[in-house]
Write a protein that holds these residues in place. Structure first.
Motif, PDB file in Angstrom:
ATOM      1  N   ALA A  73     -31.226  45.637  55.826  1.00 47.16           N
ATOM      2  CA  ALA A  73     -31.166  45.898  54.725  1.00 47.16           C
ATOM      3  C   ALA A  73     -31.466  44.042  53.852  1.00 47.16           C
ATOM      4  CB  ALA A  73     -29.303  45.724  54.574  1.00 47.16           C
ATOM      5  N   THR A  74     -31.262  43.886  54.931  1.00 43.66           N
ATOM      6  CA  THR A  74     -32.250  42.200  54.128  1.00 43.66           C
ATOM      7  C   THR A  74     -33.569  41.981  55.144  1.00 43.66           C
ATOM      8  OG1 THR A  74     -29.760  40.577  55.236  1.00 43.66           O
ATOM      9  CG2 THR A  74     -31.984  38.987  54.565  1.00 43.66           C
ATOM     10  N   LEU A  75     -33.965  42.262  55.652  1.00 44.48           N
ATOM     11  CA  LEU A  75     -34.779  42.016  55.518  1.00 44.48           C
ATOM     12  C   LEU A  75     -35.946  43.575  55.028  1.00 44.48           C
ATOM     13  CD1 LEU A  75     -35.653  42.329  59.605  1.00 44.48           C
ATOM     14  CD2 LEU A  75     -36.333  40.901  57.883  1.00 44.48           C
ATOM     15  N   VAL A  76     -34.782  44.354  54.045  1.00 43.85           N
ATOM     16  CA  VAL A  76     -35.353  45.510  53.460  1.00 43.85           C
ATOM     17  C   VAL A  76     -35.794  44.616  51.976  1.00 43.85           C
ATOM     18  CG1 VAL A  76     -35.447  47.563  52.529  1.00 43.85           C
ATOM     19  CG2 VAL A  76     -35.632  47.749  54.948  1.00 43.85           C
ATOM     20  N   LEU A  77     -34.822  44.638  51.198  1.00 45.29           N
ATOM     21  CA  LEU A  77     -34.227  43.707  51.059  1.00 45.29           C
ATOM     22  C   LEU A  77     -35.085  42.435  50.305  1.00 45.29           C
ATOM     23  CD1 LEU A  77     -30.398  44.167  50.143  1.00 45.29           C
ATOM     24  CD2 LEU A  77     -32.489  45.498  48.811  1.00 45.29           C
ATOM     25  N   ALA A  78     -35.323  41.248  51.152  1.00 48.85           N
ATOM     26  CA  ALA A  78     -36.765  40.478  51.029  1.00 48.85           C
ATOM     27  C   ALA A  78     -37.826  40.550  51.171  1.00 48.85           C
ATOM     28  CB  ALA A  78     -36.505  39.914  51.704  1.00 48.85           C
ATOM     29  N   PHE A  79     -38.490  41.265  51.726  1.00 48.00           N
ATOM     30  CA  PHE A  79     -39.681  42.158  51.773  1.00 48.00           C
ATOM     31  C   PHE A  79     -39.744  43.124  50.598  1.00 48.00           C
ATOM     32  CE2 PHE A  79     -39.948  41.187  56.009  1.00 48.00           C
ATOM     33  CZ  PHE A  79     -41.145  39.882  55.928  1.00 48.00           C
ATOM     34  N   ARG A  80     -38.712  43.765  49.852  1.00 42.89           N
ATOM     35  CA  ARG A  80     -38.758  44.586  49.051  1.00 42.89           C
ATOM     36  C   ARG A  80     -39.426  43.732  47.480  1.00 42.89           C
ATOM     37  NH1 ARG A  80     -41.462  48.540  46.295  1.00 42.89           N
ATOM     38  NH2 ARG A  80     -40.329  49.257  44.546  1.00 42.89           N
ATOM     39  N   ALA A  81     -38.824  42.098  47.226  1.00 39.66           N
ATOM     40  CA  ALA A  81     -38.380  41.914  46.203  1.00 39.66           C
ATOM     41  C   ALA A  81     -39.813  41.285  45.949  1.00 39.66           C
ATOM     42  CB  ALA A  81     -37.495  40.414  46.697  1.00 39.66           C
ATOM     43  N   ARG A  82     -40.088  40.843  47.566  1.00 41.45           N
ATOM     44  CA  ARG A  82     -41.507  39.970  47.854  1.00 41.45           C
ATOM     45  C   ARG A  82     -42.998  40.733  47.171  1.00 41.45           C
ATOM     46  NH1 ARG A  82     -42.101  35.519  50.568  1.00 41.45           N
ATOM     47  NH2 ARG A  82     -44.096  35.273  50.724  1.00 41.45           N
ATOM     48  N   LYS A  83     -43.504  42.348  47.392  1.00 38.37           N
ATOM     49  CA  LYS A  83     -43.831  42.512  47.356  1.00 38.37           C
ATOM     50  C   LYS A  83     -43.874  43.018  45.480  1.00 38.37           C
ATOM     51  CE  LYS A  83     -45.369  47.949  47.936  1.00 38.37           C
ATOM     52  NZ  LYS A  83     -44.658  48.887  46.513  1.00 38.37           N
ATOM     53  N   ILE A  84     -43.004  43.539  45.195  1.00 42.30           N
ATOM     54  CA  ILE A  84     -42.731  43.137  43.487  1.00 42.30           C
ATOM     55  C   ILE A  84     -43.064  42.108  42.966  1.00 42.30           C
ATOM     56  CG2 ILE A  84     -41.170  43.249  41.450  1.00 42.30           C
ATOM     57  CD1 ILE A  84     -39.961  45.235  42.930  1.00 42.30           C
ATOM     58  N   GLY A  85     -42.705  40.768  43.608  1.00 42.97           N
ATOM     59  CA  GLY A  85     -42.766  39.495  43.102  1.00 42.97           C
ATOM     60  C   GLY A  85     -44.621  39.129  42.892  1.00 42.97           C
ATOM     61  N   ILE A  86     -44.900  39.846  44.568  1.00 44.06           N
ATOM     62  CA  ILE A  86     -46.631  39.648  44.397  1.00 44.06           C
ATOM     63  C   ILE A  86     -47.455  40.312  43.518  1.00 44.06           C
ATOM     64  CG2 ILE A  86     -48.741  39.473  46.265  1.00 44.06           C
ATOM     65  CD1 ILE A  86     -46.538  38.547  48.583  1.00 44.06           C
ATOM     66  N   ALA A  87     -47.134  41.733  43.541  1.00 43.47           N
ATOM     67  CA  ALA A  87     -48.060  42.752  42.559  1.00 43.47           C
ATOM     68  C   ALA A  87     -47.879  42.580  41.070  1.00 43.47           C
ATOM     69  CB  ALA A  87     -47.892  44.074  43.316  1.00 43.47           C
ATOM     70  N   GLU A  88     -46.731  41.764  40.726  1.00 40.56           N
ATOM     71  CA  GLU A  88     -46.243  42.235  39.016  1.00 40.56           C
ATOM     72  C   GLU A  88     -46.296  40.372  38.293  1.00 40.56           C
ATOM     73  OE1 GLU A  88     -43.956  45.387  38.645  1.00 40.56           O
ATOM     74  OE2 GLU A  88     -44.620  46.529  40.641  1.00 40.56           O
ATOM     75  N   ILE A  89     -46.189  39.711  39.831  1.00 39.82           N
ATOM     76  CA  ILE A  89     -45.775  38.187  39.041  1.00 39.82           C
ATOM     77  C   ILE A  89     -46.751  37.641  38.914  1.00 39.82           C
ATOM     78  CG2 ILE A  89     -43.753  36.203  38.366  1.00 39.82           C
ATOM     79  CD1 ILE A  89     -41.983  38.759  39.658  1.00 39.82           C
ATOM     80  N   GLU A  90     -47.360  36.493  37.710  1.00 34.76           N
ATOM     81  CA  GLU A  90     -48.491  35.722  37.568  1.00 34.76           C
ATOM     82  C   GLU A  90     -47.528  34.272  38.504  1.00 34.76           C
ATOM     83  OE1 GLU A  90     -52.087  34.408  37.993  1.00 34.76           O
ATOM     84  OE2 GLU A  90     -52.231  36.338  37.290  1.00 34.76           O
ATOM     85  N   GLY A  91     -48.276  33.530  39.322  1.00 38.51           N
ATOM     86  CA  GLY A  91     -47.850  32.802  39.953  1.00 38.51           C
ATOM     87  C   GLY A  91     -46.484  32.517  41.069  1.00 38.51           C
ATOM     88  N   PHE A  92     -46.441  34.211  41.162  1.00 38.79           N
ATOM     89  CA  PHE A  92     -45.358  34.101  41.805  1.00 38.79           C
ATOM     90  C   PHE A  92     -44.924  33.081  43.230  1.00 38.79           C
ATOM     91  CE2 PHE A  92     -42.991  36.416  45.505  1.00 38.79           C
ATOM     92  CZ  PHE A  92     -42.038  36.959  45.274  1.00 38.79           C
TER      93      PHE A  92
END
Length: 100
Positions: A48-67
């Motif tokens: 669960a930790t891995l899934v949530l952390a990588f989901r956060a990274r995916k959203i951050g890299i794709a949608e936040i400028e200067g993540f």
């Protein structure tokens, strides 16, 4: 999604992944707290930790400028450690069950 919604989602996912990682880490450090099914709960928390952390990274890299994903990367590393140590114990249990 707007940038603010993305930031909120990344923040929530990251902190939940850190919380599950800390709980899993405590269970790895003190395995007698859960005498029945301990390694399986630890594995579930690590995954669960891995899934949530990588989901956060995916959203951050794709949608936040200067993540800056250092916190979610820390949570992912914590998840890998939990899966590694809990996996060793779970594998040992499976081997003990399988050998006569």
């Amino acid at each position: 999604m707007s940038a603010e919604t993305s930031r909120r989602n990344v923040r929530i996912l990251t902190w939940i992944s850190i919380a599950t990682g800390v709980i899993g880490g405590l269970l790895v450090a003190f395995p007698t707290v859960l005498p029945f099914g301990g390694p399986w709960v630890q594995l579930a928390l690590g995954i669960a930790t891995l899934v949530l952390a990588f989901r956060a990274r995916k959203i951050g890299i794709a949608e936040i400028e200067g993540f800056d994903g250092r916190l979610s990367l820390f949570a992912a590393l914590l998840g890998f450690l939990i899966v590694f140590f809990a996996g060793q114990v779970a594998f040992g249990i499976l081997v003990d069950v399988a050998t006569p």
